[in-house]
Design a protein around this motif. Structure first.
Motif, short mmCIF file in Angstrom:
data_model
loop_
_atom_site.label_atom_id
_atom_site.label_comp_id
_atom_site.label_asym_id
_atom_site.label_seq_id
_atom_site.Cartn_x
_atom_site.Cartn_y
_atom_site.Cartn_z
N ASN A 126 -43.16 -43.63 0.58
CA ASN A 126 -44.07 -44.52 1.29
C ASN A 126 -43.76 -45.98 1.00
N CYS A 127 -42.58 -46.25 0.40
CA CYS A 127 -42.27 -47.62 0.03
C CYS A 127 -42.11 -48.52 1.24
N VAL A 128 -41.82 -47.97 2.41
CA VAL A 128 -41.59 -48.80 3.58
C VAL A 128 -42.85 -49.50 4.03
N ARG A 129 -44.01 -49.01 3.59
CA ARG A 129 -45.26 -49.64 4.00
C ARG A 129 -45.81 -50.57 2.92
N ASP A 176 -32.25 -41.63 5.98
CA ASP A 176 -33.21 -40.71 5.37
C ASP A 176 -32.87 -40.55 3.90
N ARG A 177 -33.91 -40.19 3.15
CA ARG A 177 -33.75 -39.99 1.71
C ARG A 177 -34.82 -39.02 1.25
N GLY A 178 -34.47 -38.11 0.36
CA GLY A 178 -35.45 -37.13 -0.09
C GLY A 178 -34.94 -36.34 -1.27
N ASP A 198 -40.38 -47.25 9.02
CA ASP A 198 -40.56 -45.81 9.21
C ASP A 198 -39.96 -45.06 8.04
N GLU A 199 -40.42 -43.83 7.83
CA GLU A 199 -39.94 -43.01 6.72
C GLU A 199 -38.52 -42.51 6.94
N ASP A 200 -38.10 -42.32 8.16
CA ASP A 200 -36.73 -41.95 8.47
C ASP A 200 -36.34 -42.60 9.79
N LEU A 201 -35.04 -42.64 10.04
CA LEU A 201 -34.51 -43.35 11.21
C LEU A 201 -33.65 -42.44 12.07
N TYR A 202 -34.08 -41.22 12.26
CA TYR A 202 -33.29 -40.30 13.09
C TYR A 202 -33.28 -40.72 14.55
N ASN A 245 -32.27 -45.52 24.23
CA ASN A 245 -31.50 -45.33 25.45
C ASN A 245 -32.27 -44.46 26.44
N PRO A 246 -31.89 -44.48 27.71
CA PRO A 246 -32.52 -43.55 28.66
C PRO A 246 -32.24 -42.10 28.27
N ARG A 247 -33.05 -41.21 28.79
CA ARG A 247 -32.84 -39.78 28.54
C ARG A 247 -31.47 -39.36 29.04
N PRO A 248 -30.93 -38.24 28.43
CA PRO A 248 -31.54 -37.26 27.52
C PRO A 248 -31.51 -37.73 26.06
N TRP A 249 -32.46 -37.20 25.26
CA TRP A 249 -32.57 -37.50 23.85
C TRP A 249 -32.40 -36.22 23.03
N THR A 250 -32.23 -36.42 21.75
CA THR A 250 -32.14 -35.27 20.84
C THR A 250 -33.52 -34.69 20.53
N ARG A 251 -34.58 -35.50 20.69
CA ARG A 251 -35.95 -35.03 20.49
C ARG A 251 -36.85 -35.69 21.52
N HIS A 252 -38.07 -35.19 21.63
CA HIS A 252 -39.05 -35.78 22.54
C HIS A 252 -39.72 -36.97 21.84
N TRP A 253 -39.02 -38.09 21.82
CA TRP A 253 -39.50 -39.24 21.05
C TRP A 253 -40.77 -39.84 21.65
N GLU A 254 -41.04 -39.61 22.92
CA GLU A 254 -42.25 -40.18 23.51
C GLU A 254 -43.52 -39.59 22.88
N LYS A 255 -43.42 -38.44 22.24
CA LYS A 255 -44.59 -37.81 21.63
C LYS A 255 -44.96 -38.43 20.29
N TYR A 256 -44.03 -39.16 19.68
CA TYR A 256 -44.25 -39.64 18.31
C TYR A 256 -44.46 -41.14 18.22
N ILE A 257 -44.50 -41.84 19.35
CA ILE A 257 -44.72 -43.29 19.32
C ILE A 257 -46.12 -43.58 18.80
N ASP A 258 -46.20 -44.47 17.81
CA ASP A 258 -47.47 -44.90 17.21
C ASP A 258 -48.24 -43.76 16.54
N VAL A 259 -47.62 -42.59 16.42
CA VAL A 259 -48.24 -41.49 15.70
C VAL A 259 -47.48 -41.23 14.41
N VAL A 260 -46.16 -41.09 14.51
CA VAL A 260 -45.31 -40.90 13.34
C VAL A 260 -44.41 -42.11 13.12
#
Length: 319
Positions: free
Chosen positions: A17-20, A132-134, A177-181, A218-233
């Motif tokens: 949580n150091c990023v915050r 990422d780090r863990g 953010d906690e990771d930058l994938y 970038n425009p789609r396609p993406w590796t994940r559905h990033w629109e679901k995680y905006i301002d949530v994760v």
């Protein structure tokens, strides 16, 4: 195996949580320790409660800089003897290998031994941004990403693997953010780190800068559905036209409906029992830092002196 290509987002999460938090560097933390020692040398028999509290709080900040020294919070994985032996091995390893302070978002250069390397000494060096780090204990790891000839390349390194020779911080900074994938689906300039980049040393006592630039994906396609995680994760990227069709709007409404996955992700930050189960008690942390902090501080001083000598540019005589 020390180096392996990362093909998907990693699930493991440590105390990151150091990023915050705007945490000062080790030099600023050591100020309280040196202040207490000077007070004792001057003949003061008593130390005020404020000095003691400041010293304890400063060492508690080590959980952001050295998160791998804290054990896994799951009770079924705890063993006090193995944790103590692991911390001893980690300190001995740090005495022989340069592992400086770094965070997710920092630019690093990692040197490892590689029997297939064309280098005469059989070593290999990779430069990239830490995304990422863990891990805890001797199982600590971090992931570097760089774009080489238009191709994204990622490597995972085990921090205490004997094949790792040196970790060099080229630019110390933290991400929000906690990771930058999501950099996998971002323009390449946000992941590119030059291999000939010179180290940028921060002034003594200065705080670690935070990289708070919002990255457009970038425009789609993406590796994940990033629109679901905006301002949530994640807060570090933006998406243009995330819901292109009415069907995607309906799916997003269903995703965020009560008791669904999106709704649960929004309420996790209010789950105090979850935070309690995923953390180590402060009293136990104080005992751990009391055990390892002195050697960590001494080793950090040595690495800072070496880094300052490397960054020094000798003037050339003009004929």
């Amino acid at each position: 195996m020390l180096v392996s290509t990362v093909v998907g987002p990693l699930v493991a999460r440590g105390v990151r949580n150091c990023v915050r938090h705007n945490v000062v560097t080790l030099t600023g933390m050591r100020y309280y320790a040196s202040q207490t020692k000077n007070a004792q040398e001057e003949g003061e028999d008593t130390v005020t409660n404020n000095d003691i509290n400041e010293h304890e709080i400063s060492r508690r900040d080590y959980r952001y800089i050295f998160p791998e020294f804290l054990p896994d919070p799951k009770p079924e994985w705890r063993n006090s003897l193995s944790e103590k032996l692991a911390r001893r091995d980690m300190l001995n390893r740090r005495d022989n290998v340069e592992i400086p302070e770094f965070y997710v978002g920092s630019s690093l250069a990692v040197t490892v031994t590689d029997k297939n390397s064309p280098h005469p000494n059989k070593i290999s060096r990779f430069v990239g941004k830490c995304i990422d780090r863990g891990g805890t204990g001797l199982r600590a790891w971090f992931v570097l990403r760089n774009v080489i000839d238009g191709q994204g390349v990622e490597f995972m390194y085990q921090m205490y693997n004997p094949s790792l020779l040196k970790v060099e911080v080229l630019k110390l900074e933290k991400s929000i953010d906690e990771d930058l994938y999501y950099l996998r689906d971002a323009p390449p300039e946000y992941s590119t780190v030059p291999f000939n980049m010179e180290p940028q040393i921060l002034p003594e006592g200065s705080s670690v800068p935070i990289f708070n630039t919002i990255i457009p994906l970038n425009p789609r396609p993406w590796t994940r559905h990033w629109e679901k995680y905006i301002d949530v994760v994640y807060q570090g990227y933006t998406v243009t036209n995330p819901y292109e069709t009415p069907g995607k709007v309906r799916r997003m409404i269903k995703w965020m409906a009560e008791n669904n996955v999106g709704w649960q992700m929004q309420t996790l930050k209010y789950d105090m029992m979850r935070d309690y189960r995923n953390s180590i008690p402060a009293e136990e942390q104080d005992k751990i830092w009391e055990e390892v902090a002195d050697r960590l501080e001494t080793r950090d001083q040595q690495m800072r002196k070496v880094a300052a000598k490397r960054a020094f540019i000798r003037p050339t005589k003009k004929l």
